[in-house]
Design an enzyme around this catalytic site. Structure first.
Site, PDB file in Angstrom:
ATOM      1  N   SER A  58      11.300  -7.453 -10.401  1.00  0.00           N
ATOM      2  CA  SER A  58      11.745  -6.067  -9.828  1.00  0.00           C
ATOM      3  C   SER A  58      13.443  -6.420  -9.939  1.00  0.00           C
ATOM      4  CB  SER A  58      11.412  -6.113  -8.567  1.00  0.00           C
ATOM      5  OG  SER A  58      12.169  -5.051  -7.577  1.00  0.00           O
TER       6      SER A  58
ATOM      7  N   TYR B 293       9.645  -9.709   0.849  1.00  0.00           N
ATOM      8  CA  TYR B 293       9.024  -9.016  -0.604  1.00  0.00           C
ATOM      9  C   TYR B 293       9.968  -9.560  -1.490  1.00  0.00           C
ATOM     10  CZ  TYR B 293       8.282  -5.736  -4.244  1.00  0.00           C
ATOM     11  OH  TYR B 293       8.278  -5.391  -5.672  1.00  0.00           O
TER      12      TYR B 293
ATOM     13  N   LYS C 175       9.506 -12.142  -5.081  1.00  0.00           N
ATOM     14  CA  LYS C 175       9.899 -11.686  -6.303  1.00  0.00           C
ATOM     15  C   LYS C 175      10.567 -12.785  -6.998  1.00  0.00           C
ATOM     16  CE  LYS C 175       7.205  -8.106  -7.111  1.00  0.00           C
ATOM     17  NZ  LYS C 175       6.051  -8.403  -7.988  1.00  0.00           N
TER      18      LYS C 175
HETATM   19  C1  WQD Z   1      14.873   5.666  -3.887  1.00  0.00           C
HETATM   20  C2  WQD Z   1      15.879   6.495  -3.447  1.00  0.00           C
HETATM   21  C3  WQD Z   1      16.151   6.221  -1.155  1.00  0.00           C
HETATM   22  C4  WQD Z   1      12.622   8.041   0.078  1.00  0.00           C
HETATM   23  C5  WQD Z   1      11.996   0.446  -3.946  1.00  0.00           C
HETATM   24  C6  WQD Z   1      11.923  -1.209  -3.436  1.00  0.00           C
HETATM   25  C7  WQD Z   1      12.021  -1.839  -4.770  1.00  0.00           C
HETATM   26  C8  WQD Z   1      10.826  -1.796  -5.911  1.00  0.00           C
HETATM   27  C9  WQD Z   1      10.782   0.088  -6.161  1.00  0.00           C
HETATM   28  C10 WQD Z   1       8.700  -1.889  -5.326  1.00  0.00           C
HETATM   29  C11 WQD Z   1      16.818   5.747  -2.554  1.00  0.00           C
HETATM   30  C12 WQD Z   1      15.981   7.670  -1.520  1.00  0.00           C
HETATM   31  C13 WQD Z   1      13.500   7.354  -0.373  1.00  0.00           C
HETATM   32  C14 WQD Z   1      12.808   9.328   0.853  1.00  0.00           C
HETATM   33  C15 WQD Z   1      14.938   9.032   0.197  1.00  0.00           C
HETATM   34  N1  WQD Z   1       9.775  -2.267  -5.767  1.00  0.00           N
HETATM   35  N2  WQD Z   1      14.563   8.019  -0.453  1.00  0.00           N
HETATM   36  N3  WQD Z   1      13.866   9.616   0.919  1.00  0.00           N
HETATM   37  O1  WQD Z   1      14.290   1.579  -2.424  1.00  0.00           O
HETATM   38  O2  WQD Z   1      15.245   2.168  -4.790  1.00  0.00           O
HETATM   39  O3  WQD Z   1      13.341   0.671  -4.389  1.00  0.00           O
HETATM   40  O4  WQD Z   1      10.964   0.575  -4.685  1.00  0.00           O
HETATM   41  O5  WQD Z   1       7.444  -2.298  -5.200  1.00  0.00           O
HETATM   42  O6  WQD Z   1      11.741  -3.331  -4.744  1.00  0.00           O
HETATM   43  O7  WQD Z   1      12.842  -1.414  -2.709  1.00  0.00           O
HETATM   44  O8  WQD Z   1      12.889   2.937  -4.089  1.00  0.00           O
HETATM   45  O9  WQD Z   1      11.860   5.245  -4.138  1.00  0.00           O
HETATM   46  O10 WQD Z   1      12.043   3.826  -2.089  1.00  0.00           O
HETATM   47  O11 WQD Z   1      13.973   5.355  -2.819  1.00  0.00           O
HETATM   48  O12 WQD Z   1      16.135   9.767   0.069  1.00  0.00           O
HETATM   49  O13 WQD Z   1      11.762   9.768   1.606  1.00  0.00           O
HETATM   50  O14 WQD Z   1      15.418   7.350  -2.609  1.00  0.00           O
HETATM   51  O15 WQD Z   1      17.262   6.009  -0.098  1.00  0.00           O
HETATM   52  O16 WQD Z   1      17.967   5.839  -2.531  1.00  0.00           O
HETATM   53  P1  WQD Z   1      13.958   1.892  -4.024  1.00  0.00           P
HETATM   54  P2  WQD Z   1      12.657   4.391  -3.210  1.00  0.00           P
END
Ligand code: WQD
Length: 347
Positions: free
Chosen positions: A126, A151, A155
């Site tokens: 990741s 987590y 990785k």
């Molecule tokens: C994306 C953007 C949030 C939800 C995560 C894991 C990573 C990987 C993929 C998983 C961010 C914003 C989110 C919401 C929002 N692995 N957001 N409102 O955090 O980039 O990555 O998923 O197995 O290891 O950390 O992805 O989709 O959670 O967030 O504003 O309700 O959307 O702040 O900027 P992230 P995400």
């Protein structure tokens, strides 16, 4: 002769899409999963899309006996390892459970593969290993940063375990070659709407939260932070279409099985190279699906990095893989999947 690929965690979001693409590329696929975080929906979807009567193997990869049995019963040429817990927040609350499950299952796969003459292991890593990067886009040479969750730590540890195993087994009967694919933000669903993401409870990730809000399951999307130092104040990410991502695995497995690897353990970023802000993604979703999303700005979410996106040049040039689907196609597919789940006809 057809090559056989074992997909551990093959009933999950990424595993099911990878299984479809492998079958369509002519591989035999052994799907195994312990069903701890999914039901048979995606596996049934895979069968429908491919028209194959695939056998499902209920296997917990922490059970060494069961893993050995799987390798004894099937002549496996390569393994793509997905079987792992993946919720960042849960890993903070239950570190032992995460370390135990994610490390033990991978160690078992390595041991069984090495012992059964299977030399090729592809590990699903990741972009989380890059933490808050010093410079964007990140290349495979960008430094890994200390993980901010168990987590993320699993990785990094599995990456290291694979690298060490590749070194240690070189030239032996149990030789292992490895590929680490570092995914950016996988989103979307198969265009058939027969497979997609099935988050349990309240989704943590952005796109499932958007589609559930649009369908009325959630009242309002909170956009976490609009005061980041980015053009519109919201975070920047590299959203990679799930079908494009799945195809990267087909390229990587082909590279391994055809002896085209340049190093014994290779690392590739799997992203589009195109940063998108949360607000841009929300706007694109509204536009392509012709709807209005209920959203509000909320405080920043702890642990979020401001901006990260991939430099995918290495995967483009070395593996001959490139993301091709537009964000509009991806967000259309995500919405179609949500409607399919809600039981809409003719999505
Ligand atoms: C994306 C953007 C949030 C939800 C995560 C894991 C990573 C990987 C993929 C998983 C961010 C914003 C989110 C919401 C929002 N692995 N957001 N409102 O955090 O980039 O990555 O998923 O197995 O290891 O950390 O992805 O989709 O959670 O967030 O504003 O309700 O959307 O702040 O900027 P992230 P995400």
């Amino acid at each position: 002769m057809k090559k056989t690929v074992l997909v551990s965690g093959g009933a999950g979001f990424i595993g099911s899409h990878v299984t479809v693409e492998l079958i369509e590329a002519g591989y035999d696929v052994v799907v195994a999963d312990n069903m701890s975080n999914c039901d048979k929906t995606c596996f049934e979807g895979v069968k429908k899309i491919t028209g194959k009567d695939l056998k499902f193997n209920l296997v917990d990869f922490c059970d060494m006996e069961a893993v050995n049995k799987l390798f004894s019963e099937n002549r496996i040429d390569a393994v793509i390892h997905f079987a792992a817990f993946k919720a960042v927040g849960e890993s903070v609350a239950k570190p032992v459970m995460y370390y135990k499950n994610n490390l033990e299952s991978f160690l078992n796969v390595l041991e069984a593969a090495s012992g059964h003459g299977c030399h090729n292991i592809l590990f699903s890593s990741s972009a989380t290993v890059y933490g808050e990067p010093d410079a964007v886009p990140v290349t495979e040479k960008s430094p890994r940063k200390p993980a901010t969750s168990p987590y993320g730590n699993t990785k990094q540890m599995c990456e290291d375990i694979l690298q060490d195993t590749v070194k240690a087994t070189k030239g032996s009967d149990g030789e292992i070659k490895g590929i680490l694919l570092r995914y950016f933000n996988p989103i979307g669903a198969h265009p058939s709407a027969l497979i997609g993401e099935l988050p349990r409870g309240v989704p943590n990730n952005l796109v499932p939260f958007i589609t559930q809000t649009a369908i009325g399951k959630r009242e309002c999307l909170s956009i976490f932070g609009n005061d980041y130092p980015t053009p519109d104040g919201t975070c920047l990410r590299d959203y990679i279409d799930i079908v494009d991502l799945a195809k990267a695995h087909v390229s990587a497995v082909g590279r391994m099985l055809e002896g085209k690897m340049k190093e014994d353990c290779e690392v590739f970023n799997i992203g589009t190279g195109r940063p998108l802000s949360v607000l841009e993604l929300v706007n694109a979703f509204e536009k392509v699906n012709n709807l209005k999303l209920n959203y509000k700005f909320a405080p920043r979410r702890a642990g979020d990095v401001t901006a990260i996106w991939a430099d995918p040049t290495l995967a483009n040039t070395e593996m001959g893989w490139k993301a091709t689907r537009t964000i509009e196609e991806t967000l259309e597919a995500a919405w179609k999947w949500e409607k399919h789940l809600a039981g809409y006809e003719n999505v």
